[in-house]
Scaffold this motif. Structure first.
Motif, PDB file in Angstrom:
ATOM      1  N   VAL A  73     -17.963   0.445 -18.789  1.00  0.00           N
ATOM      2  CA  VAL A  73     -17.251  -0.633 -18.911  1.00  0.00           C
ATOM      3  C   VAL A  73     -17.583  -1.724 -17.747  1.00  0.00           C
ATOM      4  CG1 VAL A  73     -14.885  -1.491 -18.829  1.00  0.00           C
ATOM      5  CG2 VAL A  73     -15.272   0.369 -20.136  1.00  0.00           C
ATOM      6  N   ALA A  74     -17.936  -1.360 -16.667  1.00  0.00           N
ATOM      7  CA  ALA A  74     -18.372  -2.285 -15.473  1.00  0.00           C
ATOM      8  C   ALA A  74     -19.509  -3.047 -15.862  1.00  0.00           C
ATOM      9  CB  ALA A  74     -18.487  -1.459 -14.251  1.00  0.00           C
ATOM     10  N   PHE A  75     -20.433  -2.339 -16.711  1.00  0.00           N
ATOM     11  CA  PHE A  75     -21.770  -3.149 -16.878  1.00  0.00           C
ATOM     12  C   PHE A  75     -21.477  -4.365 -17.868  1.00  0.00           C
ATOM     13  CE2 PHE A  75     -23.564   0.862 -15.070  1.00  0.00           C
ATOM     14  CZ  PHE A  75     -24.746   0.113 -14.420  1.00  0.00           C
ATOM     15  N   VAL A  76     -20.268  -3.975 -18.824  1.00  0.00           N
ATOM     16  CA  VAL A  76     -19.999  -4.936 -19.720  1.00  0.00           C
ATOM     17  C   VAL A  76     -19.356  -6.305 -19.261  1.00  0.00           C
ATOM     18  CG1 VAL A  76     -18.614  -5.470 -21.962  1.00  0.00           C
ATOM     19  CG2 VAL A  76     -19.809  -3.215 -21.697  1.00  0.00           C
ATOM     20  N   LEU A 115      -3.815   5.776  -9.223  1.00  0.00           N
ATOM     21  CA  LEU A 115      -3.595   5.994 -10.486  1.00  0.00           C
ATOM     22  C   LEU A 115      -2.882   7.073 -10.853  1.00  0.00           C
ATOM     23  CD1 LEU A 115      -3.432   4.251 -13.286  1.00  0.00           C
ATOM     24  CD2 LEU A 115      -5.638   5.169 -13.555  1.00  0.00           C
ATOM     25  N   PRO A 116      -1.625   7.235 -11.496  1.00  0.00           N
ATOM     26  CA  PRO A 116      -1.135   8.501 -12.060  1.00  0.00           C
ATOM     27  C   PRO A 116      -1.923   9.223 -12.861  1.00  0.00           C
ATOM     28  CG  PRO A 116       0.371   7.018 -11.606  1.00  0.00           C
ATOM     29  CD  PRO A 116      -0.901   6.284 -11.720  1.00  0.00           C
ATOM     30  N   SER A 117      -2.071  10.365 -13.129  1.00  0.00           N
ATOM     31  CA  SER A 117      -2.800  11.297 -14.280  1.00  0.00           C
ATOM     32  C   SER A 117      -2.013  10.993 -15.511  1.00  0.00           C
ATOM     33  CB  SER A 117      -2.890  12.702 -13.837  1.00  0.00           C
ATOM     34  OG  SER A 117      -1.624  13.335 -13.831  1.00  0.00           O
ATOM     35  N   SER A 118      -2.681  11.512 -16.296  1.00  0.00           N
ATOM     36  CA  SER A 118      -2.213  11.549 -17.945  1.00  0.00           C
ATOM     37  C   SER A 118      -1.082  12.382 -17.969  1.00  0.00           C
ATOM     38  CB  SER A 118      -3.238  11.954 -18.865  1.00  0.00           C
ATOM     39  OG  SER A 118      -4.358  11.174 -18.938  1.00  0.00           O
ATOM     40  N   ALA A 119      -0.969  13.726 -17.045  1.00  0.00           N
ATOM     41  CA  ALA A 119       0.115  14.488 -17.199  1.00  0.00           C
ATOM     42  C   ALA A 119       1.419  13.689 -16.645  1.00  0.00           C
ATOM     43  CB  ALA A 119      -0.292  15.674 -16.250  1.00  0.00           C
ATOM     44  N   ALA A 120       1.386  12.640 -15.846  1.00  0.00           N
ATOM     45  CA  ALA A 120       2.405  11.877 -15.261  1.00  0.00           C
ATOM     46  C   ALA A 120       2.655  10.877 -16.205  1.00  0.00           C
ATOM     47  CB  ALA A 120       2.158  11.645 -14.158  1.00  0.00           C
ATOM     48  N   ILE A 121       1.794  10.078 -16.619  1.00  0.00           N
ATOM     49  CA  ILE A 121       2.311   8.755 -17.585  1.00  0.00           C
ATOM     50  C   ILE A 121       1.649   8.704 -18.893  1.00  0.00           C
ATOM     51  CG2 ILE A 121       2.898   7.264 -15.416  1.00  0.00           C
ATOM     52  CD1 ILE A 121      -0.192   6.093 -15.870  1.00  0.00           C
ATOM     53  N   GLY A 122       0.976   9.684 -19.465  1.00  0.00           N
ATOM     54  CA  GLY A 122       0.539  10.083 -20.728  1.00  0.00           C
ATOM     55  C   GLY A 122      -0.712   8.953 -20.882  1.00  0.00           C
ATOM     56  N   VAL A 123      -0.783   8.319 -22.213  1.00  0.00           N
ATOM     57  CA  VAL A 123      -2.059   7.530 -22.532  1.00  0.00           C
ATOM     58  C   VAL A 123      -2.354   6.300 -21.636  1.00  0.00           C
ATOM     59  CG1 VAL A 123      -0.995   6.130 -24.307  1.00  0.00           C
ATOM     60  CG2 VAL A 123      -3.425   6.807 -24.603  1.00  0.00           C
ATOM     61  N   ALA A 124      -1.241   6.030 -21.011  1.00  0.00           N
ATOM     62  CA  ALA A 124      -1.136   4.735 -20.102  1.00  0.00           C
ATOM     63  C   ALA A 124      -2.255   5.026 -19.028  1.00  0.00           C
ATOM     64  CB  ALA A 124       0.004   4.244 -19.591  1.00  0.00           C
ATOM     65  N   ALA A 125      -2.516   6.266 -18.595  1.00  0.00           N
ATOM     66  CA  ALA A 125      -3.483   6.556 -17.482  1.00  0.00           C
ATOM     67  C   ALA A 125      -4.755   5.966 -17.674  1.00  0.00           C
ATOM     68  CB  ALA A 125      -3.174   7.815 -16.998  1.00  0.00           C
ATOM     69  N   PRO A 126      -5.555   6.554 -18.881  1.00  0.00           N
ATOM     70  CA  PRO A 126      -6.874   6.196 -19.277  1.00  0.00           C
ATOM     71  C   PRO A 126      -7.063   4.719 -19.730  1.00  0.00           C
ATOM     72  CG  PRO A 126      -5.953   7.504 -20.998  1.00  0.00           C
ATOM     73  CD  PRO A 126      -4.849   7.634 -20.054  1.00  0.00           C
ATOM     74  N   VAL A 127      -5.844   4.095 -20.223  1.00  0.00           N
ATOM     75  CA  VAL A 127      -6.152   2.789 -20.685  1.00  0.00           C
ATOM     76  C   VAL A 127      -6.135   1.938 -19.062  1.00  0.00           C
ATOM     77  CG1 VAL A 127      -4.840   0.809 -21.561  1.00  0.00           C
ATOM     78  CG2 VAL A 127      -4.865   2.838 -22.791  1.00  0.00           C
ATOM     79  N   LEU A 128      -5.147   2.307 -18.182  1.00  0.00           N
ATOM     80  CA  LEU A 128      -5.336   1.680 -16.929  1.00  0.00           C
ATOM     81  C   LEU A 128      -6.660   1.855 -16.197  1.00  0.00           C
ATOM     82  CD1 LEU A 128      -1.465   2.110 -15.804  1.00  0.00           C
ATOM     83  CD2 LEU A 128      -2.568   0.059 -16.623  1.00  0.00           C
ATOM     84  N   LEU A 129      -6.999   2.932 -16.367  1.00  0.00           N
ATOM     85  CA  LEU A 129      -8.302   3.470 -15.688  1.00  0.00           C
ATOM     86  C   LEU A 129      -9.331   2.330 -16.160  1.00  0.00           C
ATOM     87  CD1 LEU A 129     -10.061   5.220 -13.682  1.00  0.00           C
ATOM     88  CD2 LEU A 129     -10.553   6.789 -16.011  1.00  0.00           C
ATOM     89  N   ALA A 130      -9.573   2.256 -17.453  1.00  0.00           N
ATOM     90  CA  ALA A 130     -10.476   1.265 -18.197  1.00  0.00           C
ATOM     91  C   ALA A 130     -10.286  -0.214 -17.601  1.00  0.00           C
ATOM     92  CB  ALA A 130     -10.241   1.427 -19.784  1.00  0.00           C
ATOM     93  N   VAL A 131      -9.147  -0.632 -17.508  1.00  0.00           N
ATOM     94  CA  VAL A 131      -8.641  -1.784 -17.139  1.00  0.00           C
ATOM     95  C   VAL A 131      -9.141  -2.102 -15.624  1.00  0.00           C
ATOM     96  CG1 VAL A 131      -6.923  -3.643 -16.689  1.00  0.00           C
ATOM     97  CG2 VAL A 131      -7.100  -2.366 -18.814  1.00  0.00           C
ATOM     98  N   LEU A 132      -8.878  -1.289 -14.708  1.00  0.00           N
ATOM     99  CA  LEU A 132      -9.204  -1.302 -13.529  1.00  0.00           C
ATOM    100  C   LEU A 132     -10.852  -1.291 -13.291  1.00  0.00           C
ATOM    101  CD1 LEU A 132      -6.540   0.912 -11.816  1.00  0.00           C
ATOM    102  CD2 LEU A 132      -6.809  -1.609 -11.709  1.00  0.00           C
ATOM    103  N   LEU A 135     -12.181  -4.727 -14.105  1.00  0.00           N
ATOM    104  CA  LEU A 135     -11.919  -5.606 -12.897  1.00  0.00           C
ATOM    105  C   LEU A 135     -13.244  -5.590 -11.769  1.00  0.00           C
ATOM    106  CD1 LEU A 135      -8.042  -5.715 -12.791  1.00  0.00           C
ATOM    107  CD2 LEU A 135      -9.640  -7.438 -13.816  1.00  0.00           C
ATOM    108  N   GLN A 136     -13.267  -4.048 -11.613  1.00  0.00           N
ATOM    109  CA  GLN A 136     -14.495  -3.805 -10.673  1.00  0.00           C
ATOM    110  C   GLN A 136     -15.674  -4.359 -11.143  1.00  0.00           C
ATOM    111  OE1 GLN A 136     -14.018   0.582 -10.467  1.00  0.00           O
ATOM    112  NE2 GLN A 136     -13.364   0.422  -8.596  1.00  0.00           N
ATOM    113  N   GLY A 137     -15.911  -4.220 -12.368  1.00  0.00           N
ATOM    114  CA  GLY A 137     -17.359  -4.836 -12.942  1.00  0.00           C
ATOM    115  C   GLY A 137     -17.460  -6.352 -12.861  1.00  0.00           C
ATOM    116  N   PHE A 138     -16.245  -6.966 -13.025  1.00  0.00           N
ATOM    117  CA  PHE A 138     -15.894  -8.485 -13.314  1.00  0.00           C
ATOM    118  C   PHE A 138     -16.440  -8.916 -11.871  1.00  0.00           C
ATOM    119  CE2 PHE A 138     -14.004 -12.381 -12.656  1.00  0.00           C
ATOM    120  CZ  PHE A 138     -14.045 -13.113 -13.908  1.00  0.00           C
ATOM    121  N   ALA A 139     -15.649  -8.336 -10.749  1.00  0.00           N
ATOM    122  CA  ALA A 139     -15.769  -8.712  -9.264  1.00  0.00           C
ATOM    123  C   ALA A 139     -17.000  -8.435  -8.940  1.00  0.00           C
ATOM    124  CB  ALA A 139     -14.898  -8.001  -8.509  1.00  0.00           C
TER     125      ALA A 139
END
Length: 446
Positions: A73-76, A115-132, A135-139
């Motif tokens: 995702v960062a390269f995109v 970032l909490p794991s999927s066991a803690a917050i479910g599908v939101a965890a991988p979604v937030l990982l991709a978003v972050l 942002l790293q790639g953008f920077a």
């Protein structure tokens, strides 16, 4: 006209103290070091931890695939970061844009560590990982060009290669820091242990906050570059016309050749770096490769990083004597036969061969990469330099850093490790042809 340019450069150099140059060196080095540190930390975690922490429901194979998809995702995001940050850097200044890119990169990296794991917050965890990761790639996309310009536009005319080498040290320092951090975590909590999965992997991400703090402090106290301040003064005085078009439009209209050929030059450099650090690291620890322990491969990485730092510095200094273009071409000429020999040696699966290949590839990479911090800015005018250099750099990053390593993995699986050497030699020839065709616009940023 030539006399005015010379006079301007002399005025700039008279206003720059040794203390300012030292701060500029640290400021330009900090961001690129964090950039590459982040890549290795994320890449290592994506291989070892993320499938279990963020994608456990997918199973081992699909989880690993999803994990590495977030890595890509960062390269995109990088080209988009280059466009946006380049626009603001060319219109409003290098310094403020660099502060923003470093802050964004640091916050995103630290948040991944929290970032909490999927066991803690479910599908939101991988979604937030991709978003972050986005942002790293953008920077990162906006970071390198600004850091290179910061060093090149501050440097004395005849020492531009020497000072512009500081942002180029990012790959070496980042690789060494990331390898050393994971090696330390392995020793303290144990590689693959429950403690490593629970919290150990987070330590390298959180540790980047220290680098970010140092980089931000130094960047805040350094003034805008002399070249951009002079450009702004001439705009206000009516000495030059205010740009009628956006920096991107001017780049595409008048500097497209430089962007395309500059991207061609950078392609083999990214390929050498990412194949050496990502593909060879995986090869070194796999049963079908060298079969070494992860700690041994990390130790080899630290040694190879030291070689890379040495050749990067030497090449940057040498480029002030014989020219940037000649130094880069020399690196490519060496690389073509060398990668064939090195990947031929790797076929035996020897740990010694892996160490020699890793150090030699990064060493040759340093020879060509060292002068690039001064070379790319010399291709563009002040009013579109950030945008143009960023686009060329990130074009090479997508082709060499994303496409080539994927092709290398596929070729190795189908035809053996020597096929990767043939691929690398072909890419090196393309970059060599690009460097031969590409000449700087001036002898330095004007």
């Amino acid at each position: 006209m030539v006399g005015k340019v010379v006079a301007r450069r002399r005025r700039r150099q008279a206003d720059v103290s040794d203390a300012s140059l030292a701060r500029v060196a640290v400021a330009s080095c900090a961001g690129t070091t964090i950039e590459f540190y982040d890549f290795f930390v994320y890449g290592t975690a994506a291989a070892l931890v993320f499938p279990k922490v963020f994608f456990p429901a997918l199973g081992a194979a699909a989880g690993a695939l999803a994990s590495f998809a977030t890595l890509g995702v960062a390269f995109v995001a990088r080209p988009l970061g280059a466009l946006v940050c380049g626009h603001f850097g060319d219109r409003f200044g290098r310094k403020n844009t660099l502060v923003a890119t470093l802050l964004l990169m640091g916050v995103a990296t630290v948040l991944i560590g929290l970032l909490p794991s999927s066991a803690a917050i479910g599908v939101a965890a991988p979604v937030l990982l991709a978003v972050l990761r986005f942002l790293q790639g953008f920077a990162v996309g906006g970071e390198w060009a600004g850091a290179a310009l910061f060093a090149a536009e501050y440097a004395p005319e005849r020492q531009r290669g020497r000072y512009a080498v500081f942002p180029q040290l990012g790959p070496a320092l980042g690789f060494m820091l990331a390898s050393g951090t994971f090696l330390l975590v392995d020793v303290v909590v144990g590689a693959g242990s429950e403690a490593f999965l629970a919290y150990g992997w987070r330590i390298p991400f959180l540790s980047s906050a220290v680098l970010v703090f140092i980089g931000l402090f130094v960047r805040m106290v350094v003034a805008e570059t002399p070249a951009f301040r002079e450009y702004q003064a001439e705009l206000e005085a009516g000495g030059v016309r205010r740009p009628e078009t956006a920096p991107l439009r001017k780049v595409l209209r008048t500097h497209l050749r430089q962007v395309l050929l500059g991207g061609g030059v950078l392609t083999v450099l990214f390929a050498l770096f990412y194949v050496a650090t990502a593909y060879l690291t995986s090869f070194g620890t796999s049963a079908g490769g060298a079969g070494l322990s992860r700690s041994t491969v990390l130790e080899l990485g630290i040694a190879a990083g030291a070689v890379l730092a040495s050749t990067t510095i030497a090449a940057g200094v040498l480029s002030d004597r014989i020219g940037r273009r000649r130094t880069i071409i020399a690196g490519f000429v060496i690389a073509v036969p060398l990668v064939l020999v090195l990947f031929g040696l790797l076929g035996g699966g020897s740990g010694v061969a892996l160490g020699v290949t890793l150090a030699t590839m990064l060493g040759v990479y340093g020879v060509a990469y060292g002068p690039v911090g001064a070379y790319l800015p010399e291709l563009f005018t002040t009013d579109c330099r950030y945008t143009g250099a960023g686009l060329a750099y990130n074009l090479g990053g997508v082709l060499g850093g994303a496409v080539v390593p994927l092709a290398a993995a596929a070729l190795s699986a189908a035809h053996g490790v020597f096929a990767v050497g043939v691929l690398m030699a072909g890419v090196a020839l393309v970059s060599l042809a690009s460097a031969v065709a590409l000449r700087p616009r001036t002898e330095g940023p004007a």
